[in-house]
Design a protein around this motif. Structure first.
Motif, PDB file in Angstrom:
ATOM      1  N   GLN A 186       4.627  32.627  -1.602  1.00  0.00           N
ATOM      2  CA  GLN A 186       4.777  33.266  -0.338  1.00  0.00           C
ATOM      3  C   GLN A 186       6.283  34.145  -0.389  1.00  0.00           C
ATOM      4  O   GLN A 186       6.116  35.416   0.093  1.00  0.00           O
ATOM      5  N   LYS A 187       7.018  33.591  -0.892  1.00  0.00           N
ATOM      6  CA  LYS A 187       8.415  34.259  -0.707  1.00  0.00           C
ATOM      7  C   LYS A 187       8.468  35.788  -1.679  1.00  0.00           C
ATOM      8  O   LYS A 187       8.954  36.651  -1.255  1.00  0.00           O
ATOM      9  N   ASN A 188       7.795  35.407  -2.763  1.00  0.00           N
ATOM     10  CA  ASN A 188       7.542  36.651  -3.716  1.00  0.00           C
ATOM     11  C   ASN A 188       6.474  37.659  -3.291  1.00  0.00           C
ATOM     12  O   ASN A 188       5.965  38.639  -3.916  1.00  0.00           O
ATOM     13  N   ARG A 189       5.762  37.518  -2.213  1.00  0.00           N
ATOM     14  CA  ARG A 189       4.708  38.283  -1.549  1.00  0.00           C
ATOM     15  C   ARG A 189       3.443  38.274  -2.682  1.00  0.00           C
ATOM     16  O   ARG A 189       2.936  39.430  -2.889  1.00  0.00           O
ATOM     17  N   GLN A 190       3.116  37.058  -3.026  1.00  0.00           N
ATOM     18  CA  GLN A 190       1.877  37.175  -4.003  1.00  0.00           C
ATOM     19  C   GLN A 190       0.774  36.263  -3.303  1.00  0.00           C
ATOM     20  O   GLN A 190       0.915  35.787  -2.263  1.00  0.00           O
ATOM     21  N   SER A 191      -0.350  36.748  -3.803  1.00  0.00           N
ATOM     22  CA  SER A 191      -1.617  35.912  -3.330  1.00  0.00           C
ATOM     23  C   SER A 191      -2.120  34.979  -4.595  1.00  0.00           C
ATOM     24  O   SER A 191      -1.975  35.159  -5.765  1.00  0.00           O
ATOM     25  N   LEU A 192      -2.393  33.785  -4.149  1.00  0.00           N
ATOM     26  CA  LEU A 192      -3.166  32.771  -5.157  1.00  0.00           C
ATOM     27  C   LEU A 192      -4.360  33.262  -5.473  1.00  0.00           C
ATOM     28  O   LEU A 192      -5.245  33.638  -4.789  1.00  0.00           O
ATOM     29  N   VAL A 193      -4.694  33.591  -7.029  1.00  0.00           N
ATOM     30  CA  VAL A 193      -5.681  34.153  -7.377  1.00  0.00           C
ATOM     31  C   VAL A 193      -6.657  32.724  -7.937  1.00  0.00           C
ATOM     32  O   VAL A 193      -7.970  32.736  -7.740  1.00  0.00           O
ATOM     33  N   GLY A 194      -5.970  31.768  -8.370  1.00  0.00           N
ATOM     34  CA  GLY A 194      -6.825  30.600  -9.094  1.00  0.00           C
ATOM     35  C   GLY A 194      -5.887  29.636  -9.640  1.00  0.00           C
ATOM     36  O   GLY A 194      -4.545  29.638  -9.445  1.00  0.00           O
ATOM     37  N   ILE A 195      -6.386  28.543 -10.064  1.00  0.00           N
ATOM     38  CA  ILE A 195      -5.696  27.452 -10.767  1.00  0.00           C
ATOM     39  C   ILE A 195      -6.258  27.219 -12.052  1.00  0.00           C
ATOM     40  O   ILE A 195      -7.513  27.887 -12.389  1.00  0.00           O
ATOM     41  N   TYR A 196      -5.453  26.672 -12.872  1.00  0.00           N
ATOM     42  CA  TYR A 196      -5.927  26.559 -14.276  1.00  0.00           C
ATOM     43  C   TYR A 196      -5.482  25.195 -14.898  1.00  0.00           C
ATOM     44  O   TYR A 196      -4.709  24.419 -14.077  1.00  0.00           O
ATOM     45  N   HIS A 197      -6.116  24.899 -15.582  1.00  0.00           N
ATOM     46  CA  HIS A 197      -5.770  23.252 -16.506  1.00  0.00           C
ATOM     47  C   HIS A 197      -6.324  23.472 -17.938  1.00  0.00           C
ATOM     48  O   HIS A 197      -7.436  24.459 -18.209  1.00  0.00           O
ATOM     49  N   SER A 198      -6.151  22.697 -18.687  1.00  0.00           N
ATOM     50  CA  SER A 198      -6.526  22.751 -20.097  1.00  0.00           C
ATOM     51  C   SER A 198      -7.304  21.568 -20.401  1.00  0.00           C
ATOM     52  O   SER A 198      -7.350  20.677 -19.957  1.00  0.00           O
ATOM     53  N   HIS A 199      -8.121  21.776 -21.211  1.00  0.00           N
ATOM     54  CA  HIS A 199      -9.140  20.688 -22.038  1.00  0.00           C
ATOM     55  C   HIS A 199      -8.586  20.453 -23.595  1.00  0.00           C
ATOM     56  O   HIS A 199      -8.956  21.459 -24.359  1.00  0.00           O
ATOM     57  N   PRO A 200      -7.555  19.350 -23.725  1.00  0.00           N
ATOM     58  CA  PRO A 200      -6.916  19.687 -25.021  1.00  0.00           C
ATOM     59  C   PRO A 200      -8.115  19.615 -26.307  1.00  0.00           C
ATOM     60  O   PRO A 200      -7.860  19.920 -27.248  1.00  0.00           O
ATOM     61  N   SER A 201      -9.135  18.752 -26.105  1.00  0.00           N
ATOM     62  CA  SER A 201     -10.133  18.745 -27.261  1.00  0.00           C
ATOM     63  C   SER A 201     -11.496  18.832 -26.905  1.00  0.00           C
ATOM     64  O   SER A 201     -12.221  18.768 -27.867  1.00  0.00           O
ATOM     65  N   THR A 202     -11.788  19.340 -25.858  1.00  0.00           N
ATOM     66  CA  THR A 202     -13.220  19.763 -25.259  1.00  0.00           C
ATOM     67  C   THR A 202     -13.450  20.986 -24.942  1.00  0.00           C
ATOM     68  O   THR A 202     -12.430  21.952 -24.855  1.00  0.00           O
ATOM     69  N   ASN A 203     -14.604  21.514 -24.845  1.00  0.00           N
ATOM     70  CA  ASN A 203     -15.167  22.985 -24.345  1.00  0.00           C
ATOM     71  C   ASN A 203     -14.775  23.137 -23.218  1.00  0.00           C
ATOM     72  O   ASN A 203     -14.537  22.122 -22.324  1.00  0.00           O
ATOM     73  N   PRO A 204     -14.496  24.484 -22.705  1.00  0.00           N
ATOM     74  CA  PRO A 204     -14.314  24.858 -21.229  1.00  0.00           C
ATOM     75  C   PRO A 204     -15.257  24.826 -20.222  1.00  0.00           C
ATOM     76  O   PRO A 204     -15.566  25.801 -19.726  1.00  0.00           O
ATOM     77  N   LEU A 205     -15.660  23.391 -20.149  1.00  0.00           N
ATOM     78  CA  LEU A 205     -16.950  23.225 -19.084  1.00  0.00           C
ATOM     79  C   LEU A 205     -16.507  22.286 -18.175  1.00  0.00           C
ATOM     80  O   LEU A 205     -15.749  21.180 -18.339  1.00  0.00           O
ATOM     81  N   PRO A 206     -16.605  22.403 -16.808  1.00  0.00           N
ATOM     82  CA  PRO A 206     -15.998  21.770 -15.742  1.00  0.00           C
ATOM     83  C   PRO A 206     -16.676  20.336 -15.707  1.00  0.00           C
ATOM     84  O   PRO A 206     -17.922  20.173 -16.159  1.00  0.00           O
ATOM     85  N   SER A 207     -15.814  19.434 -15.571  1.00  0.00           N
ATOM     86  CA  SER A 207     -16.034  17.833 -15.505  1.00  0.00           C
ATOM     87  C   SER A 207     -16.183  17.330 -14.247  1.00  0.00           C
ATOM     88  O   SER A 207     -15.691  17.969 -13.110  1.00  0.00           O
ATOM     89  N   LEU A 208     -16.704  16.276 -14.110  1.00  0.00           N
ATOM     90  CA  LEU A 208     -16.510  15.248 -12.886  1.00  0.00           C
ATOM     91  C   LEU A 208     -15.017  15.346 -12.260  1.00  0.00           C
ATOM     92  O   LEU A 208     -14.554  15.349 -11.330  1.00  0.00           O
ATOM     93  N   ALA A 209     -14.449  14.901 -13.586  1.00  0.00           N
ATOM     94  CA  ALA A 209     -12.893  14.472 -13.310  1.00  0.00           C
ATOM     95  C   ALA A 209     -12.134  15.872 -12.839  1.00  0.00           C
ATOM     96  O   ALA A 209     -11.123  15.839 -11.903  1.00  0.00           O
ATOM     97  N   ASP A 210     -12.872  17.170 -13.118  1.00  0.00           N
ATOM     98  CA  ASP A 210     -12.196  18.546 -12.788  1.00  0.00           C
ATOM     99  C   ASP A 210     -12.216  18.576 -11.251  1.00  0.00           C
ATOM    100  O   ASP A 210     -11.458  19.117 -10.770  1.00  0.00           O
ATOM    101  N   LEU A 211     -13.564  18.128 -10.662  1.00  0.00           N
ATOM    102  CA  LEU A 211     -13.900  18.063  -9.263  1.00  0.00           C
ATOM    103  C   LEU A 211     -12.634  17.252  -8.556  1.00  0.00           C
ATOM    104  O   LEU A 211     -12.127  17.904  -7.479  1.00  0.00           O
ATOM    105  N   GLU A 212     -12.180  16.240  -9.071  1.00  0.00           N
ATOM    106  CA  GLU A 212     -11.032  15.548  -8.313  1.00  0.00           C
ATOM    107  C   GLU A 212      -9.656  16.364  -8.291  1.00  0.00           C
ATOM    108  O   GLU A 212      -9.040  16.080  -7.488  1.00  0.00           O
ATOM    109  N   GLY A 213      -9.599  16.938  -9.425  1.00  0.00           N
ATOM    110  CA  GLY A 213      -8.285  17.601  -9.402  1.00  0.00           C
ATOM    111  C   GLY A 213      -8.312  18.962  -8.570  1.00  0.00           C
ATOM    112  O   GLY A 213      -7.325  19.593  -8.432  1.00  0.00           O
ATOM    113  N   MET A 214      -9.480  19.489  -8.058  1.00  0.00           N
ATOM    114  CA  MET A 214      -9.400  20.484  -6.950  1.00  0.00           C
ATOM    115  C   MET A 214      -9.150  19.927  -5.663  1.00  0.00           C
ATOM    116  O   MET A 214      -9.551  20.834  -4.824  1.00  0.00           O
ATOM    117  N   GLN A 215      -8.495  18.952  -5.444  1.00  0.00           N
ATOM    118  CA  GLN A 215      -8.421  18.598  -4.097  1.00  0.00           C
ATOM    119  C   GLN A 215      -7.648  19.367  -3.033  1.00  0.00           C
ATOM    120  O   GLN A 215      -7.681  19.325  -1.949  1.00  0.00           O
TER     121      GLN A 215
END
Length: 129
Positions: free
Chosen positions: A60-89
């Motif tokens: 807000q201070k820098n007059r920016q807009s939230l575009v998205g969130i990111y996270h990594s999968h250290p050893s698996t493919n970039p497919l959303p999981s059930l655990a990812d839904l929990e992180g989207m709270q």
């Protein structure tokens, strides 16, 4: 590594950025990492609430807009999981980026649109100046 990294992606509040967003184009010009406080941080992510609030104020201070969130999968493919839904709270409708490292040499990045517990793949294009 070996834990999942997470954070948010933002863009500036310029008229060009607003026009692109209205045309379905998401531009990212800033990345803010957020601490992962998940109990099993090597398998899922959860934003640290204090970091999250600090970043929201900074955006807000820098007059920016939230575009998205990111996270990594250290050893698996970039497919959303059930655990990812929990992180989207914290974010109900936003772009959602997974950076995976199934082969350490080259990361694999896949953005999605997240809305109402549904992930829809987005096309990724790199445009630079």
């Amino acid at each position: 590594m070996p834990n999942e990294a997470c954070g948010v992606l933002t863009c500036s509040h310029s008229s060009e950025m607003i026009n692109q967003r209205q045309n379905g184009i998401l531009s990212v010009d800033q990345i803010y990492p957020i601490s992962n406080t998940a109990e099993h941080a090597n398998q899922n992510f959860r934003f640290d609430p204090n970091d999250w609030i600090t970043i929201l104020y900074r955006i807000q201070k820098n007059r920016q807009s939230l575009v998205g969130i990111y996270h990594s999968h250290p050893s698996t493919n970039p497919l959303p999981s059930l655990a990812d839904l929990e992180g989207m709270q914290y974010v109900p409708a936003v772009s959602y980026w997974i950076v995976s490292f199934p082969h350490l040499e080259q990361p694999d990045v896949q953005p999605y649109w997240y809305n109402r517990k549904t992930f829809t793949p987005l096309m990724l294009a790199k445009i630079g100046v």
